[in-house]
Write a protein that holds these residues in place. Structure first.
Motif, PDB file in Angstrom:
ATOM      1  N   ALA A 110     -25.424 -17.177 -20.907  1.00  0.00           N
ATOM      2  CA  ALA A 110     -24.059 -16.690 -20.750  1.00  0.00           C
ATOM      3  C   ALA A 110     -23.150 -17.857 -20.383  1.00  0.00           C
ATOM      4  N   PRO A 111     -21.937 -17.891 -20.943  1.00  0.00           N
ATOM      5  CA  PRO A 111     -20.985 -18.944 -20.566  1.00  0.00           C
ATOM      6  C   PRO A 111     -20.378 -18.635 -19.199  1.00  0.00           C
ATOM      7  N   TRP A 112     -19.740 -19.612 -18.606  1.00  0.00           N
ATOM      8  CA  TRP A 112     -19.020 -19.401 -17.356  1.00  0.00           C
ATOM      9  C   TRP A 112     -17.791 -20.293 -17.344  1.00  0.00           C
ATOM     10  N   ILE A 113     -16.789 -19.884 -16.601  1.00  0.00           N
ATOM     11  CA  ILE A 113     -15.612 -20.720 -16.369  1.00  0.00           C
ATOM     12  C   ILE A 113     -15.167 -20.510 -14.932  1.00  0.00           C
ATOM     13  N   PRO A 114     -14.521 -21.500 -14.319  1.00  0.00           N
ATOM     14  CA  PRO A 114     -13.972 -21.287 -12.982  1.00  0.00           C
ATOM     15  C   PRO A 114     -12.809 -20.305 -13.066  1.00  0.00           C
ATOM     16  N   ARG A 115     -12.546 -19.607 -11.992  1.00  0.00           N
ATOM     17  CA  ARG A 115     -11.450 -18.639 -11.987  1.00  0.00           C
ATOM     18  C   ARG A 115     -10.112 -19.329 -12.213  1.00  0.00           C
ATOM     19  N   ARG A 116      -9.938 -20.474 -11.572  1.00  0.00           N
ATOM     20  CA  ARG A 116      -8.660 -21.185 -11.691  1.00  0.00           C
ATOM     21  C   ARG A 116      -8.886 -22.682 -11.827  1.00  0.00           C
ATOM     22  N   LEU A 117      -7.935 -23.323 -12.476  1.00  0.00           N
ATOM     23  CA  LEU A 117      -7.894 -24.784 -12.581  1.00  0.00           C
ATOM     24  C   LEU A 117      -6.537 -25.242 -12.077  1.00  0.00           C
ATOM     25  N   GLU A 118      -6.547 -26.003 -10.979  1.00  0.00           N
ATOM     26  CA  GLU A 118      -5.316 -26.484 -10.346  1.00  0.00           C
ATOM     27  C   GLU A 118      -4.338 -25.347 -10.063  1.00  0.00           C
ATOM     28  N   GLY A 119      -4.880 -24.218  -9.571  1.00  0.00           N
ATOM     29  CA  GLY A 119      -4.043 -23.111  -9.157  1.00  0.00           C
ATOM     30  C   GLY A 119      -3.612 -22.165 -10.265  1.00  0.00           C
ATOM     31  N   ARG A 120      -3.898 -22.500 -11.511  1.00  0.00           N
ATOM     32  CA  ARG A 120      -3.535 -21.640 -12.641  1.00  0.00           C
ATOM     33  C   ARG A 120      -4.790 -20.987 -13.187  1.00  0.00           C
TER      34      ARG A 120
ATOM     35  N   THR B  18      -7.718 -19.851 -15.326  1.00  0.00           N
ATOM     36  CA  THR B  18      -8.313 -20.546 -16.466  1.00  0.00           C
ATOM     37  C   THR B  18      -8.045 -19.800 -17.778  1.00  0.00           C
ATOM     38  N   ILE B  19      -7.918 -18.469 -17.721  1.00  0.00           N
ATOM     39  CA  ILE B  19      -7.595 -17.715 -18.929  1.00  0.00           C
ATOM     40  C   ILE B  19      -6.245 -18.148 -19.488  1.00  0.00           C
ATOM     41  N   ALA B  20      -5.303 -18.473 -18.623  1.00  0.00           N
ATOM     42  CA  ALA B  20      -3.987 -18.941 -19.090  1.00  0.00           C
ATOM     43  C   ALA B  20      -4.113 -20.294 -19.789  1.00  0.00           C
ATOM     44  N   TRP B  21      -4.935 -21.188 -19.216  1.00  0.00           N
ATOM     45  CA  TRP B  21      -5.173 -22.476 -19.877  1.00  0.00           C
ATOM     46  C   TRP B  21      -5.815 -22.265 -21.247  1.00  0.00           C
ATOM     47  N   ILE B  22      -6.806 -21.371 -21.303  1.00  0.00           N
ATOM     48  CA  ILE B  22      -7.510 -21.118 -22.562  1.00  0.00           C
ATOM     49  C   ILE B  22      -6.585 -20.461 -23.585  1.00  0.00           C
ATOM     50  N   ASN B  23      -5.691 -19.603 -23.102  1.00  0.00           N
ATOM     51  CA  ASN B  23      -4.770 -18.917 -24.014  1.00  0.00           C
ATOM     52  C   ASN B  23      -3.826 -19.889 -24.713  1.00  0.00           C
ATOM     53  N   ASP B  24      -3.642 -21.057 -24.123  1.00  0.00           N
ATOM     54  CA  ASP B  24      -2.798 -22.088 -24.763  1.00  0.00           C
ATOM     55  C   ASP B  24      -3.531 -22.787 -25.905  1.00  0.00           C
ATOM     56  N   THR B  25      -4.844 -22.609 -25.966  1.00  0.00           N
ATOM     57  CA  THR B  25      -5.657 -23.249 -27.007  1.00  0.00           C
ATOM     58  C   THR B  25      -5.894 -22.264 -28.154  1.00  0.00           C
TER      59      THR B  25
ATOM     60  N   ARG C   7     -21.257 -24.629 -22.593  1.00  0.00           N
ATOM     61  CA  ARG C   7     -20.089 -23.854 -23.025  1.00  0.00           C
ATOM     62  C   ARG C   7     -18.863 -24.229 -22.187  1.00  0.00           C
ATOM     63  N   PHE C   8     -19.061 -24.436 -20.877  1.00  0.00           N
ATOM     64  CA  PHE C   8     -17.947 -24.836 -20.019  1.00  0.00           C
ATOM     65  C   PHE C   8     -17.412 -26.203 -20.445  1.00  0.00           C
ATOM     66  N   ALA C   9     -18.312 -27.142 -20.750  1.00  0.00           N
ATOM     67  CA  ALA C   9     -17.876 -28.469 -21.195  1.00  0.00           C
ATOM     68  C   ALA C   9     -17.063 -28.378 -22.486  1.00  0.00           C
ATOM     69  N   GLN C  10     -17.452 -27.479 -23.375  1.00  0.00           N
ATOM     70  CA  GLN C  10     -16.707 -27.306 -24.619  1.00  0.00           C
ATOM     71  C   GLN C  10     -15.312 -26.754 -24.357  1.00  0.00           C
ATOM     72  N   ILE C  11     -15.204 -25.813 -23.417  1.00  0.00           N
ATOM     73  CA  ILE C  11     -13.888 -25.271 -23.054  1.00  0.00           C
ATOM     74  C   ILE C  11     -13.018 -26.367 -22.448  1.00  0.00           C
TER      75      ILE C  11
ATOM     76  N   VAL D 196       1.245 -32.618 -22.504  1.00  0.00           N
ATOM     77  CA  VAL D 196       1.391 -32.024 -21.177  1.00  0.00           C
ATOM     78  C   VAL D 196       0.179 -32.409 -20.328  1.00  0.00           C
ATOM     79  N   HIS D 197       0.347 -32.241 -19.029  1.00  0.00           N
ATOM     80  CA  HIS D 197      -0.712 -32.595 -18.095  1.00  0.00           C
ATOM     81  C   HIS D 197      -1.923 -31.690 -18.283  1.00  0.00           C
ATOM     82  N   ALA D 198      -3.098 -32.287 -18.347  1.00  0.00           N
ATOM     83  CA  ALA D 198      -4.345 -31.515 -18.406  1.00  0.00           C
ATOM     84  C   ALA D 198      -4.895 -31.371 -16.991  1.00  0.00           C
ATOM     85  N   PRO D 199      -5.434 -30.212 -16.648  1.00  0.00           N
ATOM     86  CA  PRO D 199      -5.957 -30.022 -15.296  1.00  0.00           C
ATOM     87  C   PRO D 199      -7.223 -30.847 -15.069  1.00  0.00           C
ATOM     88  N   GLN D 200      -7.476 -31.111 -13.800  1.00  0.00           N
ATOM     89  CA  GLN D 200      -8.717 -31.769 -13.430  1.00  0.00           C
ATOM     90  C   GLN D 200      -9.847 -30.764 -13.556  1.00  0.00           C
TER      91      GLN D 200
END
Length: 405
Positions: A198-208, A210-217, A289-293, A306-310
């Motif tokens: 199963a893939p995983w992602i952190p809930r947030r990246l730099e306070g935003r 992660t779904i919002a970051w992914i939605n930009d892609t 999968r996380f590394a690919q995201i 634009v700035h990419a999150p850490q």
């Protein structure tokens, strides 16, 4: 029992069926929506503490976007159902609740015949919007369990207090499996989780989120042909949680809490459940999968200047999992192994589905059975098709097709 004649029938009054109904009402296309239970029935059947895993702002139904004061929050199931009910009322959706369709076949004059618990209906067009959660799936090894083991599927789980005493073994480690493991463990129960890929992602990246970051892609716009194989559409959704305002939830967080992680469930013998020695491989799969995201987010940000999150790499993981568990210690076994299509149990058009049971369709319309259509199917058009985020786009496309007919 009478036979009614209508122009079009939508089967299912969840977000998919209601979104299409909204567009058909706007287009003036006569139709009815049949729902076996009540509006949002599938959501009503989730466990007590269930809430959205993707943020409220992703609820983008046509004419029914989320307009509350917590767009970055996660609606509990009561609010999800309330939103859908209010949405249906807002455009007077022609929903008939408590009507189960028992079979769909051809009638003598070439139209569709729907046999229902409220009588027979003939229709020119039929749309199956029964959702992506039709039939709970259990791994083949489940047939080896003795009758003495109390085994349930996730949809039969309500809360930790409703479970019999004893250790809880959960088989399946997607979003549902992880959420139940966390909740039951926090209730003071001993919990083991049989893990798969199963893939995983952190809930947030730099306070935003992660779904919002992914939605930009382009991630959510991926089509079935972009996947390595059709079977890839069955991959679990990324591990994370919307409970308590949203937080990280994955193999590492569960292990740190004290949940016992195991390899995938392979069989039963001599009173013990056995597991593969593949926990490390499952964790590595999720990390890949996380590394690919992360790479996709970086590329998207670079292209837009634009700035990419850490995005920190995951911490090392130590896989120390036993290969078997005594079933005598297990009070409840919960299968959270996903779902499979179940159209074939009541739709009498076997040519309409592939060998995995998924509809053979283009933009929601069957390519083998004229007049048969679908909504809310995994990868109906894109990765987001079966979600609150993508259903509006699919509804618009299908409504245009139905209006043209």
């Amino acid at each position: 029992m009478t036979q009614e004649v209508v122009d079009a029938v939508i089967v299912g009054a969840g977000q998919a069926g209601l979104s299409l109904s909204h567009e058909l009402v706007a287009a003036g296309r006569a139709h009815v929506v049949l729902e076996r239970g009540r509006i949002g029935e599938t959501w009503r059947g989730r466990w007590d503490s269930f809430c959205l895993v993707i943020p409220n702002w992703t609820v983008q139904l046509p004419g029914g976007r989320y307009r509350g004061d917590d767009p970055d929050g996660f609606m509990p199931k009561r609010e999800i159902v309330g939103h859908l009910a209010a949405y249906a009322e807002s455009f007077r959706a022609p929903v008939r609740e408590g009507v189960t369709v028992t079979s769909l076949e051809r009638s003598a004059n070439g139209t569709f015949l729907l046999r229902t618990t409220a009588g027979e209906i003939r229709a020119k067009d039929v749309v199956l919007a029964s959702g992506g959660y039709q039939k709970p799936h259990r791994p083949p090894a489940a047939t080896q369990l003795p009758a003495s083991v109390h085994a349930i599927d996730a949809e039969a789980y309500a809360n930790p207090n409703a479970l019999p005493p004893g250790k809880v073994l959960i088989v399946g480690s997607g979003q549902t499996g992880c959420q139940l493991a966390e909740e039951i463990f926090e209730a003071g129960r001993e919990v083991s989780l049989a893990c798969g890929r199963a893939p995983w992602i952190p809930r947030r990246l730099e306070g935003r989120d992660t779904i919002a970051w992914i939605n930009d892609t382009p991630y959510f716009d991926a089509r079935l042909t972009d996947l390595p194989s059709p079977a890839a559409r069955l991959l679990a959704n990324p591990q994370m949680s919307g409970r308590r305002g949203g937080h990280d939830l994955n193999f590492r967080t569960l292990q740190a809490q004290g949940v016992q992680l195991l390899g995938h469930f392979v069989g039963v013998s001599e009173g013990r459940a056995h597991f593969a020695d593949d926990l490390a491989e499952s964790v590595a799969f999720g990390d890949t999968r996380f590394a690919q995201i992360c790479e996709l987010i970086r590329k998207t940000c670079a292209a837009a200047s634009v700035h990419a999150p850490q995005m920190e790499p995951p911490a090392p993981f130590v896989a120390d999992a036993p290969e078997s568990v005594a079933l005598s210690h297990v009070g409840t076994l919960i299968f959270t192994s996903g779902f499979r299509p179940d159209y074939a149990s009541w739709v009498r058009f076997p040519q309409a589905f592939d060998e995995a049971g998924f509809p053979i369709q283009q933009d929601g319309s069957s390519t083998t059975v004229p007049g048969l259509h679908f909504m809310g199917v995994h990868f109906q058009r894109k990765r987001k098709s079966a979600t609150f985020l993508g259903v509006a786009e699919d509804a618009t496309v299908l409504a245009e097709t139905l209006s043209a007919r």
